[in-house]
Design an enzyme around this catalytic site. Sequence first.
Site, PDB file in Angstrom:
ATOM      1  N   HIS A  96      -6.609   7.258   9.574  1.00  0.00           N
ATOM      2  CA  HIS A  96      -5.166   6.976   9.525  1.00  0.00           C
ATOM      3  C   HIS A  96      -4.355   8.236   9.878  1.00  0.00           C
ATOM      4  O   HIS A  96      -3.367   8.169  10.611  1.00  0.00           O
ATOM      5  CB  HIS A  96      -4.750   6.525   8.122  1.00  0.00           C
ATOM      6  N   LYS A 139     -10.818   1.574  16.480  1.00  0.00           N
ATOM      7  CA  LYS A 139     -11.885   1.084  15.595  1.00  0.00           C
ATOM      8  C   LYS A 139     -11.771  -0.433  15.422  1.00  0.00           C
ATOM      9  O   LYS A 139     -12.758  -1.144  15.380  1.00  0.00           O
ATOM     10  CB  LYS A 139     -11.790   1.766  14.236  1.00  0.00           C
TER      11      LYS A 139
HETATM   12  P1  AMP Z   1      -6.164  -0.351   8.038  1.00  0.00           P
HETATM   13  O1  AMP Z   1      -5.496   0.425   6.956  1.00  0.00           O
HETATM   14  O2  AMP Z   1      -7.648  -0.427   7.883  1.00  0.00           O
HETATM   15  O3  AMP Z   1      -5.510  -1.667   8.324  1.00  0.00           O
HETATM   16  O4  AMP Z   1      -5.977   0.501   9.369  1.00  0.00           O
HETATM   17  C1  AMP Z   1      -4.707   0.916   9.776  1.00  0.00           C
HETATM   18  C2  AMP Z   1      -4.827   1.523  11.145  1.00  0.00           C
HETATM   19  O5  AMP Z   1      -5.744   2.620  11.109  1.00  0.00           O
HETATM   20  C3  AMP Z   1      -5.380   0.536  12.180  1.00  0.00           C
HETATM   21  O6  AMP Z   1      -4.700   0.741  13.414  1.00  0.00           O
HETATM   22  C4  AMP Z   1      -6.825   0.933  12.281  1.00  0.00           C
HETATM   23  O7  AMP Z   1      -7.421   0.605  13.525  1.00  0.00           O
HETATM   24  C5  AMP Z   1      -6.712   2.450  12.112  1.00  0.00           C
HETATM   25  N1  AMP Z   1      -7.993   3.008  11.687  1.00  0.00           N
HETATM   26  C6  AMP Z   1      -8.764   2.595  10.654  1.00  0.00           C
HETATM   27  N2  AMP Z   1      -9.902   3.317  10.606  1.00  0.00           N
HETATM   28  C7  AMP Z   1      -9.841   4.203  11.641  1.00  0.00           C
HETATM   29  C8  AMP Z   1     -10.710   5.217  12.130  1.00  0.00           C
HETATM   30  N3  AMP Z   1     -11.882   5.466  11.559  1.00  0.00           N
HETATM   31  N4  AMP Z   1     -10.335   5.922  13.209  1.00  0.00           N
HETATM   32  C9  AMP Z   1      -9.133   5.670  13.813  1.00  0.00           C
HETATM   33  N5  AMP Z   1      -8.261   4.736  13.399  1.00  0.00           N
HETATM   34  C10 AMP Z   1      -8.612   4.010  12.328  1.00  0.00           C
END
Ligand code: AMP
Length: 290
Positions: A39, A151
């Site tokens: 994030h 991801k």
């Molecule tokens: P989430 O909180 O899991 O909904 O993710 C929020 C954002 O962070 C989304 O755009 C995800 O694709 C991104 N994200 C989650 N994990 C990663 C990671 N390991 N590397 C890069 N972006 C990520």
Amino acid sequence: MPFAIVRTVSKLRDTVSGWRRANLRVALVPTMGALHEGHLSLVRAAFESADRVIVTLFVNPTQFDSQTDLAAYPRTEDDDVAKLLPTGAHVLYASSAAEIYPAGFATSVSVSSVSAGLCGAFRPGHFDGVATVVTKLLLQTGADIACFGEKDFQQLKVVTQLVRDLDIRVTIVGCPTIRESDGLALSSRNTRLDLRARRIAPVFHQVLKDAAKRLLAGEPVPYTLTWARSAIVGCGYDSIEYLELRAEDDLAPASGLERPARLIAAAWLAGVRLVDNVKVESDGPLALIH
Ligand code: AMP
């Protein structure tokens, strides 16, 4: 400008209006919290082309197909704030379900084509939930750019499609996956892996990388996919939900490498669902062989 936590649309709009009057460029980084380096990498990417960065924290109930998964999702707002402060992010927009979906809410944004198959096939309603909440966050913030992680590659495609189809004036920026040193993609769900599962977990990415090499070396696609599925399960994963080769631009099933392609997969390990993907591209001498 000092860091602020904002919980209502009206306060958010007031804040953004001030920035607009000052001709500042605004970036949005939507998250469900339990922040990690993945994030934070999006926040850093946001700063590359914006003057003000809004991070949203909302565990969106409509994108969960399982109440158990929703209940188990980590909620760590104080820690999230502590991680955000050093990044220089300006606003944490941490709204409630009542604020996002007030009584009488009756609209859903549904993206066809890129939502079909992969996660869309196994998580009914998931991408409608994602598309609806992302549309609301884009409209509420009026952001100039919004950063999403590769991801969740299918999600990135869904968001890109809806912005194009609905003429939302925002640039979607896809950011590379941040990984642990052993290759495991960072995910808020990793905290739910026990010690044994955490030891096994990196196999997922290793096998996807090996499968990409096999494809580049000319191995037939069905053979490689079968090998990869059994290699992951053979190393201790409970099951593979899907593991497919898809075209990068429109996620159409790919039977070869005529177009740029990605291996995209979801797998279960010790009751935790993990997703990952790798671009099938040569990183060196294999290009000469191919
Ligand atoms: P989430 O909180 O899991 O909904 O993710 C929020 C954002 O962070 C989304 O755009 C995800 O694709 C991104 N994200 C989650 N994990 C990663 C990671 N390991 N590397 C890069 N972006 C990520």
